[in-house]
Design a protein around this motif. Structure first.
Motif, PDB file in Angstrom:
ATOM      1  N   LYS A  88       0.838  -1.190   0.000  1.00  0.00           N
ATOM      2  CA  LYS A  88       0.000   0.000   0.000  1.00  0.00           C
ATOM      3  C   LYS A  88       0.873   1.240   0.000  1.00  0.00           C
ATOM      4  CE  LYS A  88      -0.366   0.140   5.065  1.00  0.00           C
ATOM      5  NZ  LYS A  88      -1.283   0.179   6.210  1.00  0.00           N
ATOM      6  N   THR A  89       0.292   2.345  -0.436  1.00  0.00           N
ATOM      7  CA  THR A  89       0.983   3.627  -0.394  1.00  0.00           C
ATOM      8  C   THR A  89       0.768   4.245   0.977  1.00  0.00           C
ATOM      9  OG1 THR A  89       0.620   3.949  -2.750  1.00  0.00           O
ATOM     10  CG2 THR A  89       1.195   5.894  -1.457  1.00  0.00           C
ATOM     11  N   ALA A  90       1.847   4.492   1.679  1.00  0.00           N
ATOM     12  CA  ALA A  90       1.725   5.067   3.013  1.00  0.00           C
ATOM     13  C   ALA A  90       1.407   6.557   2.946  1.00  0.00           C
ATOM     14  CB  ALA A  90       3.015   4.843   3.803  1.00  0.00           C
ATOM     15  N   ARG A 103      10.107  19.230  -2.990  1.00  0.00           N
ATOM     16  CA  ARG A 103      10.346  17.799  -2.834  1.00  0.00           C
ATOM     17  C   ARG A 103       9.005  17.066  -2.788  1.00  0.00           C
ATOM     18  NH1 ARG A 103      12.698  17.837   2.598  1.00  0.00           N
ATOM     19  NH2 ARG A 103      12.574  15.579   2.416  1.00  0.00           N
ATOM     20  N   ASP A 104       8.833  16.135  -3.713  1.00  0.00           N
ATOM     21  CA  ASP A 104       7.670  15.249  -3.709  1.00  0.00           C
ATOM     22  C   ASP A 104       8.138  13.887  -3.208  1.00  0.00           C
ATOM     23  OD1 ASP A 104       5.177  16.352  -5.794  1.00  0.00           O
ATOM     24  OD2 ASP A 104       7.076  17.433  -5.690  1.00  0.00           O
ATOM     25  N   VAL A 105       7.568  13.420  -2.109  1.00  0.00           N
ATOM     26  CA  VAL A 105       8.040  12.194  -1.464  1.00  0.00           C
ATOM     27  C   VAL A 105       6.899  11.187  -1.386  1.00  0.00           C
ATOM     28  CG1 VAL A 105       9.136  11.192   0.571  1.00  0.00           C
ATOM     29  CG2 VAL A 105       9.645  13.558  -0.087  1.00  0.00           C
ATOM     30  N   MET A 106       7.119  10.019  -1.990  1.00  0.00           N
ATOM     31  CA  MET A 106       6.163   8.911  -1.911  1.00  0.00           C
ATOM     32  C   MET A 106       6.771   7.808  -1.054  1.00  0.00           C
ATOM     33  SD  MET A 106       4.699   8.685  -5.831  1.00  0.00           S
ATOM     34  CE  MET A 106       6.133   9.360  -6.663  1.00  0.00           C
ATOM     35  N   ARG A 107       5.987   7.287  -0.124  1.00  0.00           N
ATOM     36  CA  ARG A 107       6.472   6.228   0.761  1.00  0.00           C
ATOM     37  C   ARG A 107       5.475   5.076   0.763  1.00  0.00           C
ATOM     38  NH1 ARG A 107       7.440  10.896   4.043  1.00  0.00           N
ATOM     39  NH2 ARG A 107       9.669  11.371   4.223  1.00  0.00           N
ATOM     40  N   TRP A 108       6.030   3.876   0.878  1.00  0.00           N
ATOM     41  CA  TRP A 108       5.204   2.674   0.961  1.00  0.00           C
ATOM     42  C   TRP A 108       5.551   1.920   2.228  1.00  0.00           C
ATOM     43  CZ3 TRP A 108       7.124   4.784  -3.389  1.00  0.00           C
ATOM     44  CH2 TRP A 108       6.210   5.023  -4.448  1.00  0.00           C
ATOM     45  N   ALA A 109       4.546   1.251   2.787  1.00  0.00           N
ATOM     46  CA  ALA A 109       4.741   0.496   4.021  1.00  0.00           C
ATOM     47  C   ALA A 109       4.154  -0.892   3.856  1.00  0.00           C
ATOM     48  CB  ALA A 109       4.087   1.213   5.201  1.00  0.00           C
ATOM     49  N   PRO A 115       8.274   0.839   6.828  1.00  0.00           N
ATOM     50  CA  PRO A 115       8.610   1.364   5.502  1.00  0.00           C
ATOM     51  C   PRO A 115       9.353   0.324   4.667  1.00  0.00           C
ATOM     52  CG  PRO A 115       9.166   2.957   7.219  1.00  0.00           C
ATOM     53  CD  PRO A 115       8.842   1.673   7.918  1.00  0.00           C
ATOM     54  N   VAL A 116       8.912   0.164   3.442  1.00  0.00           N
ATOM     55  CA  VAL A 116       9.561  -0.798   2.549  1.00  0.00           C
ATOM     56  C   VAL A 116      10.129  -0.114   1.304  1.00  0.00           C
ATOM     57  CG1 VAL A 116       8.169  -2.738   3.330  1.00  0.00           C
ATOM     58  CG2 VAL A 116       7.353  -1.337   1.437  1.00  0.00           C
ATOM     59  N   GLU A 187      19.786  19.320 -16.345  1.00  0.00           N
ATOM     60  CA  GLU A 187      18.866  20.221 -17.039  1.00  0.00           C
ATOM     61  C   GLU A 187      17.605  19.460 -17.439  1.00  0.00           C
ATOM     62  OE1 GLU A 187      17.784  23.954 -18.178  1.00  0.00           O
ATOM     63  OE2 GLU A 187      19.642  23.380 -17.210  1.00  0.00           O
ATOM     64  N   PRO A 188      16.517  19.641 -16.703  1.00  0.00           N
ATOM     65  CA  PRO A 188      16.350  20.550 -15.562  1.00  0.00           C
ATOM     66  C   PRO A 188      17.036  20.009 -14.314  1.00  0.00           C
ATOM     67  CG  PRO A 188      14.385  19.233 -15.814  1.00  0.00           C
ATOM     68  CD  PRO A 188      15.266  18.887 -17.000  1.00  0.00           C
ATOM     69  N   ALA A 189      17.294  20.903 -13.360  1.00  0.00           N
ATOM     70  CA  ALA A 189      17.953  20.506 -12.118  1.00  0.00           C
ATOM     71  C   ALA A 189      17.007  19.629 -11.313  1.00  0.00           C
ATOM     72  CB  ALA A 189      18.360  21.742 -11.318  1.00  0.00           C
ATOM     73  N   LEU A 190      17.324  18.346 -11.278  1.00  0.00           N
ATOM     74  CA  LEU A 190      16.401  17.375 -10.686  1.00  0.00           C
ATOM     75  C   LEU A 190      17.200  16.241 -10.045  1.00  0.00           C
ATOM     76  CD1 LEU A 190      13.261  16.582 -10.669  1.00  0.00           C
ATOM     77  CD2 LEU A 190      13.861  15.078 -12.558  1.00  0.00           C
ATOM     78  N   GLN A 191      16.713  15.753  -8.926  1.00  0.00           N
ATOM     79  CA  GLN A 191      17.345  14.610  -8.266  1.00  0.00           C
ATOM     80  C   GLN A 191      16.259  13.614  -7.858  1.00  0.00           C
ATOM     81  OE1 GLN A 191      20.735  14.998  -5.427  1.00  0.00           O
ATOM     82  NE2 GLN A 191      19.312  14.165  -3.929  1.00  0.00           N
ATOM     83  N   ILE A 192      16.453  12.368  -8.261  1.00  0.00           N
ATOM     84  CA  ILE A 192      15.550  11.279  -7.887  1.00  0.00           C
ATOM     85  C   ILE A 192      16.313  10.356  -6.949  1.00  0.00           C
ATOM     86  CG2 ILE A 192      14.135   9.364  -8.718  1.00  0.00           C
ATOM     87  CD1 ILE A 192      13.950  10.772 -11.399  1.00  0.00           C
ATOM     88  N   SER A 193      15.764  10.109  -5.786  1.00  0.00           N
ATOM     89  CA  SER A 193      16.463   9.276  -4.807  1.00  0.00           C
ATOM     90  C   SER A 193      15.454   8.535  -3.955  1.00  0.00           C
ATOM     91  CB  SER A 193      17.384  10.122  -3.929  1.00  0.00           C
ATOM     92  OG  SER A 193      16.624  11.054  -3.164  1.00  0.00           O
ATOM     93  N   GLY A 194      15.951   7.601  -3.156  1.00  0.00           N
ATOM     94  CA  GLY A 194      15.097   6.837  -2.261  1.00  0.00           C
ATOM     95  C   GLY A 194      15.715   5.505  -1.922  1.00  0.00           C
ATOM     96  N   PHE A 195      14.873   4.554  -1.563  1.00  0.00           N
ATOM     97  CA  PHE A 195      15.364   3.222  -1.220  1.00  0.00           C
ATOM     98  C   PHE A 195      14.254   2.211  -1.447  1.00  0.00           C
ATOM     99  CE2 PHE A 195      13.232   4.506   2.632  1.00  0.00           C
ATOM    100  CZ  PHE A 195      12.642   3.328   3.097  1.00  0.00           C
TER     101      PHE A 195
END
Length: 262
Positions: A88-90, A103-109, A115-116, A187-195
């Motif tokens: 599920k989306t937490a 910052r747009d942050v999506m988390r799942w549990a 958190p997974v 370009e554009p200045a963007l960073q995608i990160s997570g785990f």
């Protein structure tokens, strides 16, 4: 014959004039008094307004500029198509910085809301520090201490290009660990990160991250045409998603050193 001791007679007209002059003096005095009090009140209002504009002198240090703040009223800019491997989306959280960052942050549990997985899209503003290491903060995202060391765990191929993977340095050999990932775009200045902690083996976890990034879509670009162009080009490179199959990955000498754009 008028007595020499008697004064001149005062006519009613003179009395009326005297009383009228006295009344005028009273009215004039009251008018000046009201004007004086009103002027004092006006000065007091200006003084209070001026004091409210002054910085708080109770602290010796200047007030720091506000940092990241919750922007829950903003509309989500990204989405992820349904992933059967995630229970599920937490949450979907949005944070904004006064200097323009978002910052747009999506988390799942999973079970017990543990958190997974997490996916963060950071659109850089003037607050971005170019001298800060690219992986700074990734350990915290993974639920580790800020001082936890990370080591590179190869690269995966996604529709956004190669993405660097990281894992805790103290991971025992043969023991699967959650994998962090990072992708920088100039370009554009963007960073995608997570785990992600999905998958029972390291290849499966690499494949799960690649699948998640390949399913990332843009809902709205706002006033950022370059962002829309980036996702449009990425869609042309989208691959089929199989979280159980192998993902393209490299180890050893082929690892990027994070000195350039990944």
């Amino acid at each position: 014959m008028q007595s020499p001791e008697a004064g001149p007679a005062v006519s009613p007209t003179q009395i009326h004039l005297t009383l009228a002059n006295f009344a005028d003096e009273i009215v004039g005095t009251l008018a000046h008094l009201f004007a004086y009090v009103g002027t004092l009140a006006l000065f007091a209002i200006f003084a209070l307004a001026g004091l409210r504009q002054l910085p708080d002198l109770r602290d010796d240090e200047p007030t720091e500029k506000a940092g990241w703040a919750d922007a829950s009223r903003s509309h989500p800019a990204f989405a992820l198509s349904r992933m059967d491997s995630l229970d599920k989306t937490a949450s979907y959280a949005i944070f904004r910085h006064p200097d323009g960052g978002r910052r747009d942050v999506m988390r799942w549990a999973g079970d017990a809301d543990k958190p997974v997985a997490e996916l963060e899209i950071y659109r850089e503003g003037n607050e971005f520090d170019v001298s800060r290491p690219a992986v700074a903060g990734l350990a915290v995202q993974m639920g580790l201490g800020a001082a936890s060391a990370l080591e590179q765990a190869g690269l995966i191929d996604t529709k956004f290009g190669p993405v660097a993977l990281f894992r805790p340095s103290e991971t025992k050999a043969g023991t699967p660990s959650c994998l962090g990932y990072l992708k920088r775009n100039e370009e554009p200045a963007l960073q995608i990160s997570g785990f992600s902690c999905q998958g029972d083996t390291m290849p499966a976890r690499r494949a799960a991250i690649a699948c998640m990034l390949n399913r990332l879509t843009l809902l709205t670009s706002g006033n950022e045409p370059k962002l829309a162009e980036l996702f449009a080009r990425a869609e042309l490179k989208r691959r089929s998603c199989d979280t159980q199959g192998p993902a393209d990955w490299l180890l050893g000498a082929a690892n990027a050193q994070l000195r350039g754009t990944l």
